[in-house]
Write a protein that holds these residues in place. Sequence first.
Motif, PDB file in Angstrom:
ATOM      1  N   GLU A  86     -10.533  -7.872   3.547  1.00 62.47           N
ATOM      2  CA  GLU A  86     -10.134  -6.491   3.758  1.00 62.47           C
ATOM      3  C   GLU A  86      -9.376  -6.077   4.880  1.00 62.47           C
ATOM      4  OE1 GLU A  86     -12.441  -2.315   4.792  1.00 62.47           O
ATOM      5  OE2 GLU A  86     -13.335  -3.594   3.104  1.00 62.47           O
ATOM      6  N   LEU A  87      -9.934  -6.369   6.140  1.00 61.71           N
ATOM      7  CA  LEU A  87      -9.346  -6.109   7.333  1.00 61.71           C
ATOM      8  C   LEU A  87      -7.947  -6.989   7.539  1.00 61.71           C
ATOM      9  CD1 LEU A  87     -12.282  -5.701   9.868  1.00 61.71           C
ATOM     10  CD2 LEU A  87     -10.899  -3.853   8.480  1.00 61.71           C
ATOM     11  N   VAL A  88      -8.171  -8.193   7.383  1.00 57.39           N
ATOM     12  CA  VAL A  88      -6.993  -9.103   7.400  1.00 57.39           C
ATOM     13  C   VAL A  88      -5.856  -8.826   6.550  1.00 57.39           C
ATOM     14  CG1 VAL A  88      -6.288 -11.420   7.384  1.00 57.39           C
ATOM     15  CG2 VAL A  88      -8.246 -11.006   8.502  1.00 57.39           C
ATOM     16  N   THR A  89      -6.043  -8.605   5.234  1.00 54.48           N
ATOM     17  CA  THR A  89      -5.253  -8.346   4.308  1.00 54.48           C
ATOM     18  C   THR A  89      -4.629  -6.808   4.587  1.00 54.48           C
ATOM     19  OG1 THR A  89      -6.522  -9.341   2.512  1.00 54.48           O
ATOM     20  CG2 THR A  89      -4.801  -7.827   1.862  1.00 54.48           C
ATOM     21  N   TYR A  90      -5.383  -5.910   5.211  1.00 54.61           N
ATOM     22  CA  TYR A  90      -4.935  -4.509   5.467  1.00 54.61           C
ATOM     23  C   TYR A  90      -3.820  -4.786   6.595  1.00 54.61           C
ATOM     24  CZ  TYR A  90      -4.892  -0.189   7.964  1.00 54.61           C
ATOM     25  OH  TYR A  90      -4.444   1.040   8.793  1.00 54.61           O
ATOM     26  N   ASP A  91      -4.327  -5.594   7.685  1.00 53.27           N
ATOM     27  CA  ASP A  91      -3.498  -5.795   8.764  1.00 53.27           C
ATOM     28  C   ASP A  91      -2.098  -6.557   8.638  1.00 53.27           C
ATOM     29  OD1 ASP A  91      -3.722  -5.440  11.523  1.00 53.27           O
ATOM     30  OD2 ASP A  91      -4.539  -7.219  11.915  1.00 53.27           O
ATOM     31  N   ILE A  92      -1.924  -7.362   7.419  1.00 51.25           N
ATOM     32  CA  ILE A  92      -0.947  -8.141   7.214  1.00 51.25           C
ATOM     33  C   ILE A  92      -0.006  -7.136   6.396  1.00 51.25           C
ATOM     34  CG2 ILE A  92       0.136 -10.028   5.550  1.00 51.25           C
ATOM     35  CD1 ILE A  92      -2.455 -11.614   6.564  1.00 51.25           C
ATOM     36  N   ILE A  93      -0.617  -6.510   5.219  1.00 49.74           N
ATOM     37  CA  ILE A  93       0.336  -5.531   4.357  1.00 49.74           C
ATOM     38  C   ILE A  93       0.906  -4.492   5.144  1.00 49.74           C
ATOM     39  CG2 ILE A  93       0.067  -3.985   2.717  1.00 49.74           C
ATOM     40  CD1 ILE A  93      -2.237  -5.733   1.410  1.00 49.74           C
ATOM     41  N   LYS A  94       0.174  -3.902   6.244  1.00 54.33           N
ATOM     42  CA  LYS A  94       0.708  -2.847   6.991  1.00 54.33           C
ATOM     43  C   LYS A  94       1.743  -3.164   7.844  1.00 54.33           C
ATOM     44  CE  LYS A  94      -1.278  -0.952  10.769  1.00 54.33           C
ATOM     45  NZ  LYS A  94      -1.987  -0.275  11.743  1.00 54.33           N
ATOM     46  N   GLU A  95       1.574  -4.689   8.463  1.00 52.90           N
ATOM     47  CA  GLU A  95       2.850  -5.156   9.100  1.00 52.90           C
ATOM     48  C   GLU A  95       3.996  -5.287   8.469  1.00 52.90           C
ATOM     49  OE1 GLU A  95       1.570  -8.650  11.405  1.00 52.90           O
ATOM     50  OE2 GLU A  95       0.482  -7.635  12.650  1.00 52.90           O
ATOM     51  N   GLN A  96       3.963  -5.883   7.034  1.00 52.08           N
ATOM     52  CA  GLN A  96       5.040  -6.107   6.220  1.00 52.08           C
ATOM     53  C   GLN A  96       5.843  -5.068   5.842  1.00 52.08           C
ATOM     54  OE1 GLN A  96       6.241  -9.270   5.653  1.00 52.08           O
ATOM     55  NE2 GLN A  96       4.757  -9.784   7.014  1.00 52.08           N
ATOM     56  N   ILE A  97       4.765  -3.780   5.614  1.00 52.71           N
ATOM     57  CA  ILE A  97       5.386  -2.432   5.100  1.00 52.71           C
ATOM     58  C   ILE A  97       6.346  -1.951   6.437  1.00 52.71           C
ATOM     59  CG2 ILE A  97       4.975  -0.281   4.891  1.00 52.71           C
ATOM     60  CD1 ILE A  97       2.558  -0.962   3.328  1.00 52.71           C
ATOM     61  N   LEU A  98       5.739  -2.097   7.633  1.00 52.13           N
ATOM     62  CA  LEU A  98       6.396  -1.630   8.921  1.00 52.13           C
ATOM     63  C   LEU A  98       7.626  -2.381   9.114  1.00 52.13           C
ATOM     64  CD1 LEU A  98       3.498  -0.628  11.061  1.00 52.13           C
ATOM     65  CD2 LEU A  98       4.928   0.577  10.009  1.00 52.13           C
ATOM     66  N   MET A  99       7.635  -3.727   9.080  1.00 48.01           N
ATOM     67  CA  MET A  99       8.514  -4.710   9.095  1.00 48.01           C
ATOM     68  C   MET A  99       9.890  -4.407   8.395  1.00 48.01           C
ATOM     69  SD  MET A  99       6.711  -8.317  10.170  1.00 48.01           S
ATOM     70  CE  MET A  99       8.255  -9.226  10.251  1.00 48.01           C
ATOM     71  N   SER A 100       9.316  -4.283   6.925  1.00 44.41           N
ATOM     72  CA  SER A 100      10.452  -4.022   5.882  1.00 44.41           C
ATOM     73  C   SER A 100      11.027  -2.443   6.105  1.00 44.41           C
ATOM     74  CB  SER A 100       9.943  -4.034   4.445  1.00 44.41           C
ATOM     75  OG  SER A 100       9.276  -5.323   4.288  1.00 44.41           O
ATOM     76  N   LYS A 101      10.369  -1.607   6.788  1.00 44.27           N
ATOM     77  CA  LYS A 101      10.997  -0.258   7.027  1.00 44.27           C
ATOM     78  C   LYS A 101      10.815   0.290   5.904  1.00 44.27           C
ATOM     79  CE  LYS A 101      14.002  -1.339  10.773  1.00 44.27           C
ATOM     80  NZ  LYS A 101      15.385  -1.345  11.594  1.00 44.27           N
ATOM     81  N   LEU A 102       9.719   0.148   4.942  1.00 35.58           N
ATOM     82  CA  LEU A 102       9.589   1.143   3.791  1.00 35.58           C
ATOM     83  C   LEU A 102       8.992   2.220   4.023  1.00 35.58           C
ATOM     84  CD1 LEU A 102       8.032  -1.734   1.662  1.00 35.58           C
ATOM     85  CD2 LEU A 102      10.365  -0.789   1.276  1.00 35.58           C
ATOM     86  N   MET A 103       7.917   2.249   5.216  1.00 32.60           N
ATOM     87  CA  MET A 103       7.243   3.425   5.710  1.00 32.60           C
ATOM     88  C   MET A 103       7.395   3.348   7.108  1.00 32.60           C
ATOM     89  SD  MET A 103       4.124   3.872   3.047  1.00 32.60           S
ATOM     90  CE  MET A 103       4.243   4.100   1.256  1.00 32.60           C
TER      91      MET A 103
END
Length: 283
Positions: free
Chosen positions: A195-212
Motif C-alpha cells: 500500500e504505502l510503497v505503491t502509493y509512494d511510487i504511483i504518486k511520484e510517477q503522476i507528478l513526474m509525468s505532470k498528469l496532475m
Amino acid sequence: MAAGRTSDLAPTVAVKIFSAGSAGCVADLVTFPLDTAKVRLQVQGESKALPKGQKAKFRGVFGTIIPIVRNEGPRNLYNGLLAGLHRQMCFSSVRIGLYDTMKQLYAHGSENPGLGTRLLAGSTTGAMAVAFAQPTDVVKVRFQAQIRQPENGFVKRYSGTIDAYRTIARDEGLRGLWKGCLLNITRNAIVNCSELVTYDIIKEQILMSKLMTDNVPCHFTAAFAAGFCTTIVASPVDVLHAVVPSPGILEHSDVCQLRADSESCGKISAVLGVSVQDCLTAG
C-alpha cells in the motif's frame, strides 16, 4: 524566503501521527459496514462445515450486508465501531504517520530513497503498529464476528468495548489480547509494502509525468490504485487475520491448511470493497 516558508509549513512527526490516526477514524466511520461484511464472509463456515448442497448464508458484499440488516438490524453493521476507532488511532497513526520518518532514517537523509529502503520502512512501521494496536484489533474482530440471532438464543459475550478488553484479559490472560499478533505482523508487512510503497511510487510517477499537480485528486488517485493493489495481494492472509482472533471459530491446527480451506478467492469481492478505506486513509 520561499524555502523558509516551505520549511515552516512542513508537518512535524506529531502532526503526521495525529493526521494519520484521524484520517483512519474518518475512513472507519465511512467504510465500517463493508469491513463487517468482509469479516462475516471470511469467518463464514469456520465454526462448522456447511452440509453438502447447502448454500452459504452470505455471498458477496450486498449479499452479506442486506441479510445482516434484515435479520440483525442495521446497528449490527457497526458492531465493534468503538474498538475500530481505537484501532485506527493506535494503528494508522503509527503505520502511516511514521512511514516518512522511517524512510528518511533508513535512507540516511537521501532525497531519493530506493525501493528496498521503502519496503523496509513499510515493514517496520507495519510491525510497530501491530505490536501497539493488536488488542484493539482482537476486540474489533470479535464484535464484528458475532451474529445476533435471538431465535437461536444469542447472548452478547461483552456488554461493551471496555468490558471486552477486561473480559479477554481476565479469561484468556494478556496473551489473549495479542492473539494472532505474529500472523498480523506478517499481514501488515505485506499490506504496508503493497500500500504505502505503491502509493509512494504511483504518486511520484503522476507528478513526474505532470498528469496532475500535488493536490487532493492526485493523492486520491494514487491511494485508490494502491488500495486496489494491496487488496489483491493481501486477501489470502487477510482471511487468517479475521479468523484467528475469533474464539470458537478456529479449529484448524495448521495455518497453511486453513489458508487453503478458507476459500479466500470466493470471498475477495467483499475485501475489494474495503480498498475504499485504504484510499480515504492513505489519501
